[in-house]
Motif scaffolding. Structure first.
Motif: not given
Length: 513
Positions: A57-66, A326-332, A336-338
């Motif tokens: 999970p940590t590596g996956a979300f770090i990749m998502f940041a990029g 908040l768990g609130l997705p404010t964009s498309a 998808i990140m949610l």
């Protein structure tokens, strides 16, 4: 401060060789997908989501940041070079950025975009780390009436500012609202203006409209004038092209103004960064008129590009904060990140910081790292990206047409969308021919459904009482500011018409003499 300690711990987790590799890979992949017409940053996250399932999970979300910020830069790169923004959040950057590219300043435009994106994202992410509780309280103050006022503000402010004629701006707004009402009406479930075609029940895709108006419309416009206008100046591609100190001084106020627009909008579920980017662009255009800046709408204004770029990434930065806190997705893209969090069995919200604090702070730290890596990569490669403009025009625009059609078809695999693409492309051609602005059409299509839904929701709560629309300090402030903006815009249009009339009358007077 406790947040600073947690952030330093996040940097300790993120700054390992393997995690740095995932940030770089994510940045490169996000940019590459974002450049493709019809895809964009949201699609980049969606398409690359399966790749991360093999990572922890940590590596996956770090990749998502990029991927997250890389996709945003790819959106702008396509818009600046090809007039085909990968996502609607990059539309405002396209107006002046593409003009700069056509006038031999492509590398400067891309460098301006890279620095603006870095600045907006850096400031917004810093605010998320240190001031998330206060920003969340601001977001919760918005109800249906406030969202409707916000949409009306965006509609009329953009229509009056970006067009030389208020009437033409309102015509464009009407075209956009007409396209927005096609499909199933959300509150009632009734079918509207679909001509009996089931493929239109979901409405006309924003991708079809954006690619048709901006890409195909531009191709048809260029084709209609190809023997009457000289070829655009080619950009120098040798050596490293950098922003001069004068360029930085010129763009810095616009970067900061754009960031100030983008930061609060990331916390508001208004669909993404379209409103702040258009408002930032409109503000710069209005200020340019006061200063007598003639680069707007002609050779391309660096401020007109800098402000929406900073606004877009600032919105993305605080949108990530709203998603995590908040768990609130404010964009498309945030939505998808949610879905990505849920794939790993995690639910963003206040408890996420307690249950998965190590991952959250590593993700926030990797956002900072991703911004720095993207700045280095894209600033250095600005001249390389600009080489796209060295392709002969007939090959370039043929390629844009092919990529546009493939991008639209890849999203839905619908031939109806291809016919709509052609029809909307012809509409874009006619709008350019008769000098009708494109921006109000796009902002109306994006925010039209939101405005309609929130209006009906507000009237439902008040049982039909229109007073609810002006019943809070936020709505009153928005409408008051809108009235001032419209009044100033009308006065400027009248003054401009008088000055043009005086200039036109001068030669006749000399001839009579």
């Amino acid at each position: 401060m406790e947040q600073l300690t947690d952030l330093l711990g996040g940097f300790q987790n993120a700054l390992t060789p393997i995690n740095l590799l995932w940030v770089v890979v994510g940045a490169l992949l996000g940019t590459a997908v974002g450049v493709l017409p019809g895809l964009g940053s949201a699609m980049a996250v969606a398409l690359l989501l399966p790749i991360t399932f093999t990572l922890d999970p940590t590596g996956a979300f770090i990749m998502f940041a990029g991927i997250y910020f890389g996709g945003l830069f790819g959106d702008s790169t396509a818009g600046i070079l090809l007039n085909t923004p990968g996502n609607s959040s990059a539309i405002a950057s396209t107006f002046e950025g593409h003009r700069m590219a056509k006038n031999g300043q492509a590398a400067k435009a891309l460098a301006t975009s890279a620095v603006g994106a870095f600045m907006g994202g850096l400031i917004a992410t810093t605010l998320v780390v240190f001031f998330a509780p206060f920003l969340v309280r601001m977001a919760t103050a918005f109800g249906p009436a406030e969202y409707f006022a916000l949409a009306v503000f965006a509609f009329l402010a953009i229509s009056s500012v970006v067009s030389e004629s208020v009437v033409r701006g309102l015509i464009a707004l009407g075209i956009g609202l007409s396209l927005a009402v096609v499909g199933i009406d959300g509150p009632s479930g009734s079918v509207r203006y679909t001509l009996g075609l089931p493929q239109l029940f979901d409405g006309i895709s924003i991708i079809v409209i954006t690619v048709g108006l901006l890409a195909l419309g531009e191709v048809l416009h260029i084709a209609g004038r190809i023997h009457r206008t000289p070829a655009a100046a080619q950009v120098a591609t040798k050596g490293k092209i950098r922003l001069s100190w004068a360029d930085v001084k010129n763009a810095l106020p616009a970067w900061l103004r754009g960031t100030s627009f983008g930061v609060p909008f990331g916390l508001i579920p208004a669909g993404g960064s379209e409103i702040p980017t258009f408002l930032a662009y409109g503000t710069e255009k209005r200020l340019a008129k006061r200063r007598g800046d003639t680069t707007f709408g002609t050779t391309g204004s660096i401020k007109g590009l800098a402000a929406p770029e900073a606004a877009g990434n600032a919105t993305a930065g605080t949108a990530m904060g709203a998603l995590l806190a908040l768990g609130l997705p404010t964009s498309a893209t945030a939505a998808i990140m949610l879905a990505a969090f849920q794939q790993y069995g995690m639910q963003p919200g206040p408890l996420l910081f307690e249950r998965s604090g190590e991952l959250v702070w590593a993700l926030l730290a990797s956002l900072f790292i991703g911004l720095v890596i993207l700045l280095i990569l894209n600033y250095q490669f600005a001249a390389v990206w600009a080489k796209l403009l060295l392709v002969p025009r007939h090959y370039l625009y043929a390629g844009i047409t092919v990529l546009s059609v493939l991008g639209v078809y890849a999203v839905s695999a619908s031939t109806i969308d291809l016919w709509l693409l052609l029809g909307i492309g012809l509409l874009g051609f006619l709008m350019r021919r008769y000098n009708i602005p494109v921006a109000p059409v796009l902002i109306a299509v994006i925010l039209g459904p939101l405005a309609e839904t929130e209006l009906r929701r507000a009237l439902s709560v008040s049982q039909g009482d229109l007073g609810i629309l002006v019943d809070s300090p936020i709505t009153i402030t928005l409408y008051a500011v809108l009235a001032v903006v419209l009044a100033v815009s009308v006065i400027q249009h009248l003054r401009g018409r008088r000055s043009r009339g005086a200039v036109a009358a001068e030669p006749r007077e000399k001839v009579d003499a």
